[in-house]
Design a protein around this motif. Sequence first.
Motif, PDB file in Angstrom:
ATOM      1  N   LYS A  95      76.887 -60.974   7.374  1.00  0.00           N
ATOM      2  CA  LYS A  95      76.501 -62.464   7.590  1.00  0.00           C
ATOM      3  C   LYS A  95      76.517 -62.790   8.898  1.00  0.00           C
ATOM      4  O   LYS A  95      75.771 -63.376   9.514  1.00  0.00           O
ATOM      5  CB  LYS A  95      77.248 -63.160   6.576  1.00  0.00           C
ATOM      6  CG  LYS A  95      76.800 -64.599   6.253  1.00  0.00           C
ATOM      7  CD  LYS A  95      77.859 -65.175   5.031  1.00  0.00           C
ATOM      8  CE  LYS A  95      77.715 -64.354   3.912  1.00  0.00           C
ATOM      9  NZ  LYS A  95      78.573 -65.209   2.851  1.00  0.00           N
ATOM     10  N   ASP A 147      86.965 -70.956   0.118  1.00  0.00           N
ATOM     11  CA  ASP A 147      85.685 -70.051  -0.831  1.00  0.00           C
ATOM     12  C   ASP A 147      86.123 -70.738  -2.225  1.00  0.00           C
ATOM     13  O   ASP A 147      86.859 -71.728  -2.202  1.00  0.00           O
ATOM     14  CB  ASP A 147      85.871 -68.574  -0.585  1.00  0.00           C
ATOM     15  CG  ASP A 147      84.807 -67.861  -1.305  1.00  0.00           C
ATOM     16  OD1 ASP A 147      83.613 -67.984  -0.745  1.00  0.00           O
ATOM     17  OD2 ASP A 147      85.055 -67.289  -2.443  1.00  0.00           O
ATOM     18  N   GLY A 149      87.643 -71.825  -5.168  1.00  0.00           N
ATOM     19  CA  GLY A 149      89.101 -72.084  -5.823  1.00  0.00           C
ATOM     20  C   GLY A 149      89.966 -72.591  -4.711  1.00  0.00           C
ATOM     21  O   GLY A 149      90.966 -73.122  -4.779  1.00  0.00           O
ATOM     22  N   ALA A 243      80.433 -74.679 -14.970  1.00  0.00           N
ATOM     23  CA  ALA A 243      80.914 -73.664 -15.965  1.00  0.00           C
ATOM     24  C   ALA A 243      81.025 -74.394 -17.209  1.00  0.00           C
ATOM     25  O   ALA A 243      81.181 -73.522 -18.245  1.00  0.00           O
ATOM     26  CB  ALA A 243      82.551 -73.343 -15.368  1.00  0.00           C
ATOM     27  N   ALA A 294      76.910 -70.124  -7.971  1.00  0.00           N
ATOM     28  CA  ALA A 294      77.971 -70.162  -8.744  1.00  0.00           C
ATOM     29  C   ALA A 294      78.924 -69.092  -8.351  1.00  0.00           C
ATOM     30  O   ALA A 294      79.564 -68.851  -7.848  1.00  0.00           O
ATOM     31  CB  ALA A 294      77.926 -70.629 -10.344  1.00  0.00           C
ATOM     32  N   ASN A 317      77.722 -65.643  -3.349  1.00  0.00           N
ATOM     33  CA  ASN A 317      77.672 -64.253  -2.936  1.00  0.00           C
ATOM     34  C   ASN A 317      77.246 -63.298  -4.165  1.00  0.00           C
ATOM     35  O   ASN A 317      78.142 -63.246  -5.075  1.00  0.00           O
ATOM     36  CB  ASN A 317      78.954 -63.885  -2.533  1.00  0.00           C
ATOM     37  CG  ASN A 317      79.170 -64.692  -1.130  1.00  0.00           C
ATOM     38  OD1 ASN A 317      78.403 -64.199  -0.203  1.00  0.00           O
ATOM     39  ND2 ASN A 317      80.262 -65.146  -0.880  1.00  0.00           N
TER      40      ASN A 317
HETATM   41  P1  NAD Z   1      83.296 -73.848  -6.071  1.00  0.00           P
HETATM   42  O1  NAD Z   1      84.505 -73.589  -6.901  1.00  0.00           O
HETATM   43  O2  NAD Z   1      83.050 -75.341  -5.358  1.00  0.00           O
HETATM   44  O3  NAD Z   1      82.098 -74.233  -7.080  1.00  0.00           O
HETATM   45  C1  NAD Z   1      81.779 -73.154  -8.127  1.00  0.00           C
HETATM   46  C2  NAD Z   1      80.690 -73.939  -9.177  1.00  0.00           C
HETATM   47  O4  NAD Z   1      80.520 -72.855  -9.891  1.00  0.00           O
HETATM   48  C3  NAD Z   1      81.555 -74.821 -10.004  1.00  0.00           C
HETATM   49  O5  NAD Z   1      80.544 -75.835 -10.319  1.00  0.00           O
HETATM   50  C4  NAD Z   1      81.862 -74.020 -11.396  1.00  0.00           C
HETATM   51  O6  NAD Z   1      81.980 -74.942 -12.465  1.00  0.00           O
HETATM   52  C5  NAD Z   1      80.620 -73.187 -11.120  1.00  0.00           C
HETATM   53  N1  NAD Z   1      80.616 -72.063 -12.235  1.00  0.00           N
HETATM   54  C6  NAD Z   1      81.920 -71.185 -12.503  1.00  0.00           C
HETATM   55  N2  NAD Z   1      81.559 -70.399 -13.200  1.00  0.00           N
HETATM   56  C7  NAD Z   1      80.398 -70.686 -13.941  1.00  0.00           C
HETATM   57  C8  NAD Z   1      79.487 -69.762 -14.700  1.00  0.00           C
HETATM   58  N3  NAD Z   1      80.034 -68.812 -15.510  1.00  0.00           N
HETATM   59  N4  NAD Z   1      78.291 -70.316 -15.022  1.00  0.00           N
HETATM   60  C9  NAD Z   1      77.720 -71.437 -14.278  1.00  0.00           C
HETATM   61  N5  NAD Z   1      78.603 -72.158 -13.433  1.00  0.00           N
HETATM   62  C10 NAD Z   1      79.856 -71.582 -13.178  1.00  0.00           C
HETATM   63  O7  NAD Z   1      82.661 -72.764  -5.219  1.00  0.00           O
HETATM   64  P2  NAD Z   1      81.587 -72.719  -4.082  1.00  0.00           P
HETATM   65  O8  NAD Z   1      82.716 -72.872  -2.732  1.00  0.00           O
HETATM   66  O9  NAD Z   1      80.695 -73.806  -4.334  1.00  0.00           O
HETATM   67  O10 NAD Z   1      81.253 -71.261  -3.981  1.00  0.00           O
HETATM   68  C11 NAD Z   1      79.973 -71.099  -4.961  1.00  0.00           C
HETATM   69  C12 NAD Z   1      79.714 -69.428  -4.478  1.00  0.00           C
HETATM   70  O11 NAD Z   1      78.926 -69.800  -3.064  1.00  0.00           O
HETATM   71  C13 NAD Z   1      80.633 -68.461  -4.478  1.00  0.00           C
HETATM   72  O12 NAD Z   1      80.136 -67.231  -4.419  1.00  0.00           O
HETATM   73  C14 NAD Z   1      81.050 -68.564  -2.986  1.00  0.00           C
HETATM   74  O13 NAD Z   1      81.812 -67.130  -2.570  1.00  0.00           O
HETATM   75  C15 NAD Z   1      79.798 -68.705  -2.010  1.00  0.00           C
HETATM   76  N6  NAD Z   1      79.934 -69.357  -1.077  1.00  0.00           N
HETATM   77  C16 NAD Z   1      80.650 -70.302  -0.714  1.00  0.00           C
HETATM   78  C17 NAD Z   1      80.639 -71.328   0.473  1.00  0.00           C
HETATM   79  C18 NAD Z   1      81.336 -72.414   0.871  1.00  0.00           C
HETATM   80  O14 NAD Z   1      81.032 -72.575   2.216  1.00  0.00           O
HETATM   81  N7  NAD Z   1      82.138 -72.845   0.015  1.00  0.00           N
HETATM   82  C19 NAD Z   1      80.106 -70.308   1.784  1.00  0.00           C
HETATM   83  C20 NAD Z   1      79.502 -69.146   1.386  1.00  0.00           C
HETATM   84  C21 NAD Z   1      79.273 -68.614   0.251  1.00  0.00           C
END
Ligand code: NAD
Length: 415
Positions: A95, A147, A149, A243, A294, A317
């Motif tokens: 990335k 990230d 959690g 979720a 998610a 991811n």
């Molecule tokens: P977060 O914890 O803020 O949100 C995750 C969301 O997914 C929540 O709304 C949760 O309820 C939902 N969720 C969890 N399990 C689920 C399921 N089984 N079905 C449907 N929804 C579900 O996390 P985030 O920071 O938004 O990250 C989400 C994804 O993006 C991850 O893969 C993370 O690695 C990726 N990511 C995040 C960032 C960042 O800046 N936060 C950057 C790059 C990549």
Amino acid sequence: MPDTELTMLETAHAYFNESCDLLEINEGMRQVLLNPWRELSVAVPVRMDNGAIQVFNGFRVQHNGVRGPYKGGVRYAPAADSDHTRALAMLMTWKTALVDIPFGGAKGGVQVRPADLSTAELNRLTRRYTGAISHIIGPNRDIPAPDMGTNAQTMAWMMDAYGQANGYAPGAVTGKPIELGGSYGREAATGRGVCDVAALAAADMGLEMEGATVAIQGFGNVGSFAALRMAEIGVKVVAISDATCATHSPAGLDIDKVLEHSAREGSLKGCPWGERINNDELLELDVDVLVPAAIEGVINTRNAPGIKAKLIIEAANSPITYGADLILKERGITVIPDILANAGGVIVSYFEWAQNIQRFRWREERVNLELLTLISQGYWRTTDMAKERGITHREAAYAVAVNAVATAIELRGFI
Ligand code: NAD
């Protein structure tokens, strides 16, 4: 995920090996690029509020640091084991190389369900974890970020714990609160970048974004800011989920109102707008653009044949399994891969780090404009390669990134 699917680490290795075949990279260089340069596994003992001691497993994997300090988020999740962290660390290397920012790739993880811990317990856990990895992190070594959690508060605790031992060093972590040297625009950056990339890909496909329909899975940091930004530029967000549940309104949802509900209630549960559907149904809706934002593996060989979107933006991811990716490729569905689609977060983390080092704050407009510039360059590097070689965006993104890292290794001349 069906039993026959590859794991996340196997998937990352498969894409990597395919790009090495395409680039004709020799076996020795493959080994240097494939294996994490350093892995640290730590036990994190925490005194719980009830007086008992609980020990959590923690990891920090530094996959490759040839292009600069290691960079990558810290995930608090029960599934964040060593293989999971290895896979995510490798994705970070590609990335940062793809969007050409001066970092390597890393990832951290603690096997914990954050919702089960009180704020005080999470604070103690974070301090102990930071202490256990503090000798391998730092502004010029390895820079953690939020990230799944974890969030800006977690980063504030990490910065404080690191600073207690090493002196004031806000550039040691990114994704901090604004009040502690965080960057304007960082919280929204990943979702905003998702939207920027979606607009570029849509334009390339002749799809008008204004009035286009989108379904977004996940309403956390990435999903909610992607939804807000999409709505702002006139995209019709017809379905969103978390979720707990999913909601669908063909006329489009009012994202501000949904966000307000989710912030107040802690989830989408009970959201009075749209019709209740489940997360599987959301993925197969007849929409122009699908944004899995998610968790990993949600689009798999079971549901890939039923996907109706023309364009999928991998905001999370690894949301598409290896087997599903083959099916989508055969079906001619355009997939913008995670290493490009969600790079907005690490791009603005880079801006935050640069601001911290210079002790100079940028305005939000500047952050958003520079984000658009860097992510667009990543998009065009990928798309030019895809068109030139007749390959998918994922194959092209990997080829551009792996080539950049291999070239840096050759130039450094350490092997
Ligand atoms: P977060 O914890 O803020 O949100 C995750 C969301 O997914 C929540 O709304 C949760 O309820 C939902 N969720 C969890 N399990 C689920 C399921 N089984 N079905 C449907 N929804 C579900 O996390 P985030 O920071 O938004 O990250 C989400 C994804 O993006 C991850 O893969 C993370 O690695 C990726 N990511 C995040 C960032 C960042 O800046 N936060 C950057 C790059 C990549």
